[in-house]
Design a protein around this motif. Structure first.
Motif, short mmCIF file in Angstrom:
data_model
loop_
_atom_site.label_atom_id
_atom_site.label_comp_id
_atom_site.label_asym_id
_atom_site.label_seq_id
_atom_site.Cartn_x
_atom_site.Cartn_y
_atom_site.Cartn_z
N ARG A 28 0.86 -1.18 0.00
CA ARG A 28 0.00 0.00 0.00
C ARG A 28 0.89 1.23 0.00
NH1 ARG A 28 1.57 0.14 4.74
NH2 ARG A 28 0.78 0.30 6.76
N VAL A 29 0.37 2.32 -0.52
CA VAL A 29 1.15 3.56 -0.59
C VAL A 29 1.36 4.10 0.82
CG1 VAL A 29 1.20 5.92 -1.46
CG2 VAL A 29 0.29 4.09 -2.91
N VAL A 30 2.62 4.36 1.18
CA VAL A 30 2.95 4.88 2.51
C VAL A 30 3.63 6.25 2.46
CG1 VAL A 30 3.04 2.60 3.61
CG2 VAL A 30 5.13 3.57 2.61
N ASP A 35 4.64 16.75 -5.26
CA ASP A 35 4.98 18.17 -5.40
C ASP A 35 6.49 18.28 -5.60
OD1 ASP A 35 5.55 20.86 -5.15
OD2 ASP A 35 4.50 21.11 -3.23
N GLU A 36 6.90 18.69 -6.79
CA GLU A 36 8.33 18.74 -7.10
C GLU A 36 9.10 19.75 -6.27
OE1 GLU A 36 8.76 21.52 -10.96
OE2 GLU A 36 7.63 19.68 -11.26
N THR A 37 8.40 20.68 -5.63
CA THR A 37 9.09 21.68 -4.80
C THR A 37 9.32 21.18 -3.37
OG1 THR A 37 7.04 22.78 -4.11
CG2 THR A 37 8.10 23.56 -6.15
N GLU A 38 8.69 20.09 -2.99
CA GLU A 38 8.84 19.55 -1.64
C GLU A 38 10.08 18.66 -1.56
OE1 GLU A 38 6.11 17.33 1.69
OE2 GLU A 38 5.96 16.59 -0.36
N ALA A 39 10.87 18.85 -0.53
CA ALA A 39 12.05 18.02 -0.33
C ALA A 39 11.64 16.59 0.01
CB ALA A 39 12.90 18.60 0.80
N ALA A 40 12.44 15.65 -0.43
CA ALA A 40 12.17 14.25 -0.11
C ALA A 40 12.15 14.03 1.39
CB ALA A 40 13.21 13.35 -0.77
N SER A 41 13.00 14.73 2.11
CA SER A 41 13.04 14.58 3.57
C SER A 41 11.70 15.01 4.19
CB SER A 41 14.19 15.39 4.17
OG SER A 41 14.07 16.76 3.81
N ALA A 42 11.08 16.04 3.64
CA ALA A 42 9.79 16.50 4.16
C ALA A 42 8.70 15.47 3.85
CB ALA A 42 9.42 17.85 3.56
N ALA A 43 8.72 14.89 2.66
CA ALA A 43 7.74 13.88 2.30
C ALA A 43 7.86 12.66 3.21
CB ALA A 43 7.91 13.46 0.84
N LEU A 44 9.09 12.24 3.47
CA LEU A 44 9.30 11.09 4.36
C LEU A 44 8.92 11.43 5.79
CD1 LEU A 44 12.69 9.82 2.90
CD2 LEU A 44 10.47 8.70 2.68
N ALA A 45 9.19 12.65 6.24
CA ALA A 45 8.87 13.05 7.62
C ALA A 45 7.37 13.06 7.88
CB ALA A 45 9.46 14.43 7.91
N ARG A 46 6.57 13.38 6.87
CA ARG A 46 5.12 13.44 7.09
C ARG A 46 4.43 12.11 6.79
NH1 ARG A 46 3.03 13.58 2.19
NH2 ARG A 46 4.10 14.71 0.56
N ASP A 48 3.26 9.01 7.90
CA ASP A 48 2.98 8.32 9.16
C ASP A 48 3.08 6.80 9.08
OD1 ASP A 48 2.49 10.77 10.36
OD2 ASP A 48 0.34 10.68 9.94
N GLU A 49 2.80 6.22 7.92
CA GLU A 49 2.77 4.76 7.80
C GLU A 49 4.07 4.18 7.27
OE1 GLU A 49 -0.72 3.26 5.90
OE2 GLU A 49 -1.97 4.80 6.79
N TRP A 50 5.01 5.03 6.85
CA TRP A 50 6.29 4.54 6.35
C TRP A 50 7.07 3.89 7.47
CZ3 TRP A 50 11.14 7.79 6.56
CH2 TRP A 50 12.23 7.11 6.00
#
Length: 145
Positions: A28-30, A35-46, A48-50
């Motif tokens: 499942r998608v976690v 959004d190409e302007t968002e840092a990968a670190s921010a995407a991973l930080a938010r 919750d299921e990763w």
């Protein structure tokens, strides 16, 4: 002989963590990073299921002209990527482009997600295509591992 090979495979799985397949129905998608302007670190930080430390299927959504798909597939497969039809490009893409997903199993971290995003953007640009972000999948709770 076969028992020895199976034992080695089981030991490798234990050392690396659970082995998953890109076609596992329990995925499942976690993480979503469209959004190409968002840092990968921010995407991973938010996300919750990763589950950091466990392998994931990293998927890059792109769209390419038909005539460049096999060339792109050859470039990507050399590094373990599988290029398949589908993805976000189907709903967002230009009419002259075919929606594709580049995917592979790997550990996720911000550095590698950023590097691969840059790589996919360069690949799409060289082939006259578009990128539409990335997401990552992991097995759901209670999935065998």
């Amino acid at each position: 002989m076969r028992a020895r090979w199976s034992a080695r495979l089981a030991a490798r799985r234990t050392r690396r963590g659970s082995v998953i397949s890109t076609d596992d129905p329990a995925l499942r998608v976690v993480v979503i990073a469209y959004d190409e302007t968002e840092a990968a670190s921010a995407a991973l930080a938010r996300a919750d299921e990763w589950q950091p430390g466990l392998p994931a299927v990293l998927r890059h959504h792109l769209a390419l002209p038909d005539h460049s798909i096999e060339s792109a597939r050859g470039l990507l497969s050399a590094d373990g990527w599988d290029l398949r039809p589908g993805g976000r490009g189907a709903e967002l893409g230009d009419p002259g482009l075919t929606a594709m997903i580049a995917l592979r199993v790997q550990q996720l971290d911000a550095l590698h997600c950023s590097q691969e995003s840059s790589r996919m953007a360069g690949l799409a640009q060289r082939h006259g295509g578009q990128v539409y972000g990335w997401d990552a999948l992991q097995p759901g709770p209670g999935a065998p591992g």
